[in-house]
Write an enzyme that holds these catalytic residues in place. Structure first.
Site, PDB file in Angstrom:
ATOM      1  N   LYS A   1      57.951  27.999 -16.357  1.00 37.15           N
ATOM      2  CA  LYS A   1      59.977  29.011 -15.614  1.00 37.15           C
ATOM      3  C   LYS A   1      60.861  28.007 -16.622  1.00 37.15           C
ATOM      4  CE  LYS A   1      61.340  32.229 -12.727  1.00 37.15           C
ATOM      5  NZ  LYS A   1      60.741  33.466 -12.853  1.00 37.15           N
TER       6      LYS A   1
ATOM      7  N   GLY B   1      69.224  46.499  -5.901  1.00 41.85           N
ATOM      8  CA  GLY B   1      69.559  45.965  -7.004  1.00 41.85           C
ATOM      9  C   GLY B   1      68.558  47.195  -7.850  1.00 41.85           C
TER      10      GLY B   1
HETATM   11  P1  NAD Z   1      68.867  42.157  -9.110  1.00 38.66           P
HETATM   12  O1  NAD Z   1      70.234  41.496  -9.320  1.00 38.66           O
HETATM   13  O2  NAD Z   1      68.907  43.567  -9.442  1.00 38.66           O
HETATM   14  O3  NAD Z   1      69.215  42.903  -7.206  1.00 38.66           O
HETATM   15  C1  NAD Z   1      69.676  41.951  -6.210  1.00 38.66           C
HETATM   16  C2  NAD Z   1      69.850  42.812  -5.441  1.00 38.66           C
HETATM   17  O4  NAD Z   1      70.902  42.752  -3.724  1.00 38.66           O
HETATM   18  C3  NAD Z   1      72.100  43.367  -6.107  1.00 38.66           C
HETATM   19  O5  NAD Z   1      72.288  45.020  -5.740  1.00 38.66           O
HETATM   20  C4  NAD Z   1      72.794  42.525  -5.267  1.00 38.66           C
HETATM   21  O6  NAD Z   1      74.020  43.302  -5.086  1.00 38.66           O
HETATM   22  C5  NAD Z   1      72.725  42.184  -3.941  1.00 38.66           C
HETATM   23  N1  NAD Z   1      72.505  41.089  -3.528  1.00 38.66           N
HETATM   24  C6  NAD Z   1      72.488  40.181  -3.408  1.00 38.66           C
HETATM   25  N2  NAD Z   1      72.967  39.671  -2.004  1.00 38.66           N
HETATM   26  C7  NAD Z   1      72.992  39.541  -1.146  1.00 38.66           C
HETATM   27  C8  NAD Z   1      73.224  39.892   0.529  1.00 38.66           C
HETATM   28  N3  NAD Z   1      73.301  38.731   0.817  1.00 38.66           N
HETATM   29  N4  NAD Z   1      72.842  41.167   1.100  1.00 38.66           N
HETATM   30  C9  NAD Z   1      72.284  41.979   0.319  1.00 38.66           C
HETATM   31  N5  NAD Z   1      72.682  42.582  -0.551  1.00 38.66           N
HETATM   32  C10 NAD Z   1      72.798  41.431  -1.781  1.00 38.66           C
HETATM   33  O7  NAD Z   1      67.623  41.697  -8.765  1.00 38.66           O
HETATM   34  P2  NAD Z   1      65.906  42.252  -9.024  1.00 38.66           P
HETATM   35  O8  NAD Z   1      65.688  42.418 -10.291  1.00 38.66           O
HETATM   36  O9  NAD Z   1      66.048  43.057  -8.334  1.00 38.66           O
HETATM   37  O10 NAD Z   1      65.263  41.316  -7.906  1.00 38.66           O
HETATM   38  C11 NAD Z   1      65.897  41.309  -6.665  1.00 38.66           C
HETATM   39  C12 NAD Z   1      64.211  40.016  -6.616  1.00 38.66           C
HETATM   40  O11 NAD Z   1      63.643  40.467  -6.682  1.00 38.66           O
HETATM   41  C13 NAD Z   1      65.096  38.922  -6.835  1.00 38.66           C
HETATM   42  O12 NAD Z   1      64.651  37.757  -6.351  1.00 38.66           O
HETATM   43  C14 NAD Z   1      64.097  38.454  -7.465  1.00 38.66           C
HETATM   44  O13 NAD Z   1      63.627  37.458  -8.099  1.00 38.66           O
HETATM   45  C15 NAD Z   1      62.514  38.920  -7.641  1.00 38.66           C
HETATM   46  N6  NAD Z   1      61.703  39.002  -8.339  1.00 38.66           N
HETATM   47  C16 NAD Z   1      62.591  40.902  -9.469  1.00 38.66           C
HETATM   48  C17 NAD Z   1      60.872  40.957 -10.589  1.00 38.66           C
HETATM   49  C18 NAD Z   1      62.003  42.525 -11.176  1.00 38.66           C
HETATM   50  O14 NAD Z   1      60.292  42.867 -11.894  1.00 38.66           O
HETATM   51  N7  NAD Z   1      62.938  42.266 -11.301  1.00 38.66           N
HETATM   52  C19 NAD Z   1      60.080  40.813  -9.724  1.00 38.66           C
HETATM   53  C20 NAD Z   1      59.585  39.743  -9.248  1.00 38.66           C
HETATM   54  C21 NAD Z   1      60.413  39.030  -8.111  1.00 38.66           C
END
Ligand code: NAD
Length: 363
Positions: free
Chosen positions: A86, A185
């Site tokens: 990473k 998100g």
């Molecule tokens: P993103 O940033 O698109 O969405 C996150 C959402 O959470 C946003 O809408 C934000 O407003 C909301 N948020 C932030 N703080 C919050 C809180 N305290 N309470 C409620 N909502 C809150 O991120 P994502 O791509 O959807 O990823 C989400 C998680 O999944 C992260 O931990 C990321 O590392 C993990 N992840 C994502 C992927 C991927 O393919 N995008 C793959 C593996 C893991």
């Protein structure tokens, strides 16, 4: 590591248990990054680049170490023939082309030992700029590349939830189940959509009220405040926003039977997994259930090139892998987290899923 004639300065940090951790600085572009390679026994380290305004260097280092280690386990379980790595760029949001190209040069110095991809704070456009300076970048919006991983991550998350339903209630159907989703998100909103169409009832929260309004309109979801999501009556709690949210403060509030979501590093510590088990709550280890994006991006580096149907088939395995983990945990009276970690360690030690053909870059 290859030498460079540029203004980049590499400082290798000796970290126990990690193969190579390097701090990279560049006065000319303002780049300050850390690239962490945790383990390459099964293949080159592949993992996203996170760009974030870390308060200090130690926070950035802690994050990159934790994330690269998770990638090792995620890849070992998924048997993608990749290792754990990473990188983080310490930035206040400003990412000039010069800085991204300096980062690309840093990646090049690893000569393929590290392959970068998108992560929090890095857009696909940013990654596109990085790819101008290095071939060791994947997940690009290029015709031969895998593009946005989130639809595959979500498909894996959905299959993981189905596996939990099968284990706990005897049927993989989510119809009539109440799912509480934290975060709407890139992944949470899509997961909500899949669950809605499969017949689930949704309770949602997000710090962004527009996203909550969208979920009300599209899925008839019930909205609660961010602090209330832990305590809602539901079958499944699905963390899709932040890490560390399963902890001594939140666990006593939980009224669910299953915790299964997409966020990385959901357990604050492994002890929290023990506490969930004590309370009869089934936990889907995050590095297994959220591996869909990794499965997907790894199809891109096949000799034959990317294929969405192959990617879908690969991601679908998450269902069987999780069913196996849930049953083994019950049989051995261990936490699902422990069983998943042991399975990953076993694959690493035995070379199960080790890469047999070289990585091919198609962009
Ligand atoms: P993103 O940033 O698109 O969405 C996150 C959402 O959470 C946003 O809408 C934000 O407003 C909301 N948020 C932030 N703080 C919050 C809180 N305290 N309470 C409620 N909502 C809150 O991120 P994502 O791509 O959807 O990823 C989400 C998680 O999944 C992260 O931990 C990321 O590392 C993990 N992840 C994502 C992927 C991927 O393919 N995008 C793959 C593996 C893991």
């Amino acid at each position: 590591m290859g030498s460079s004639t540029s203004s980049l300065v590499f400082k290798e940090l000796a970290i126990d248990g990690y193969e190579k951790v390097v701090e990279v600085t560049d006065k000319e572009s303002g780049l300050h990054a850390i690239i962490s390679i945790h383990d390459t026994r099964l293949g080159p380290a592949l993992g996203g680049t996170r760009a974030y305004p870390y308060k200090n260097f130690d926070d950035a280092l802690t994050d990159v170490l934790r994330l690269s280690r998770s990638m090792t386990y995620k890849a070992a379980i998924a048997q993608t023939g990749t290792g754990g790595g990473k990188s983080v760029i310490i930035t206040d949001g400003e990412k000039s082309e010069k800085l991204l190209l300096a980062f690309a040069e840093a990646v090049n110095a690893f000569e393929g030992e590290y392959i970068c991809a998108e992560d929090v704070g890095m857009t696909l456009t940013d990654l596109g700029v990085v790819s101008k300076g290095t071939r060791y970048a994947v997940g690009l919006p290029h015709p031969k590349c895998s593009d946005d991983p989130s639809p595959y991550t979500v498909f894996g998350g959905f299959r993981g939830i189905q596996a939990a339903c099968k284990h706990v209630w005897g049927s993989c159907s989510v119809k009539g189940r109440t799912v509480a989703i934290q975060g709407l998100g890139a992944t949470g909103m899509k997961l909500a959509r899949s669950l809605f169409w499969a017949g689930a009832k949704l309770i949602v929260t997000d710090v962004n009220s527009a996203k909550c309004s969208q979920a009300v309109k599209e899925f008839g979801a019930e909205v609660v405040n961010p602090s209330e999501i832990y305590g809602v009556e539901c079958d499944i709690f699905s963390p899709c926003a932040l890490g560390g949210i399963i902890n001594p403060e939140t666990i006593p509030q939980l009224k669910c039977k299953v915790v299964a979501g997409i966020a990385n590093n959901q357990l604050l510590t492994d002890d929290d997994g023990v506490e969930l088990k004590k309370r009869g709550i089934l936990y889907a280890p995050d590095f297994v259930i959220n591996g869909g994006g990794l499965y997907n991006v790894c199809v891109e580096i096949y000799k034959e090139g990317y294929s969405p149907t192959v990617a879908r088939k690969n991601v679908d395995q998450i269902y069987d892998v999780l069913l196996k983990i849930y049953s083994l945990a019950e049989e051995k009276d261990q936490t699902t987290q422990q069983v998943a970690l042991d399975l990953a360690e076993h694959n690493l030690e035995q070379g199960i899923g080790k890469r047999t053909e070289p990585v091919t870059f198609h962009h």
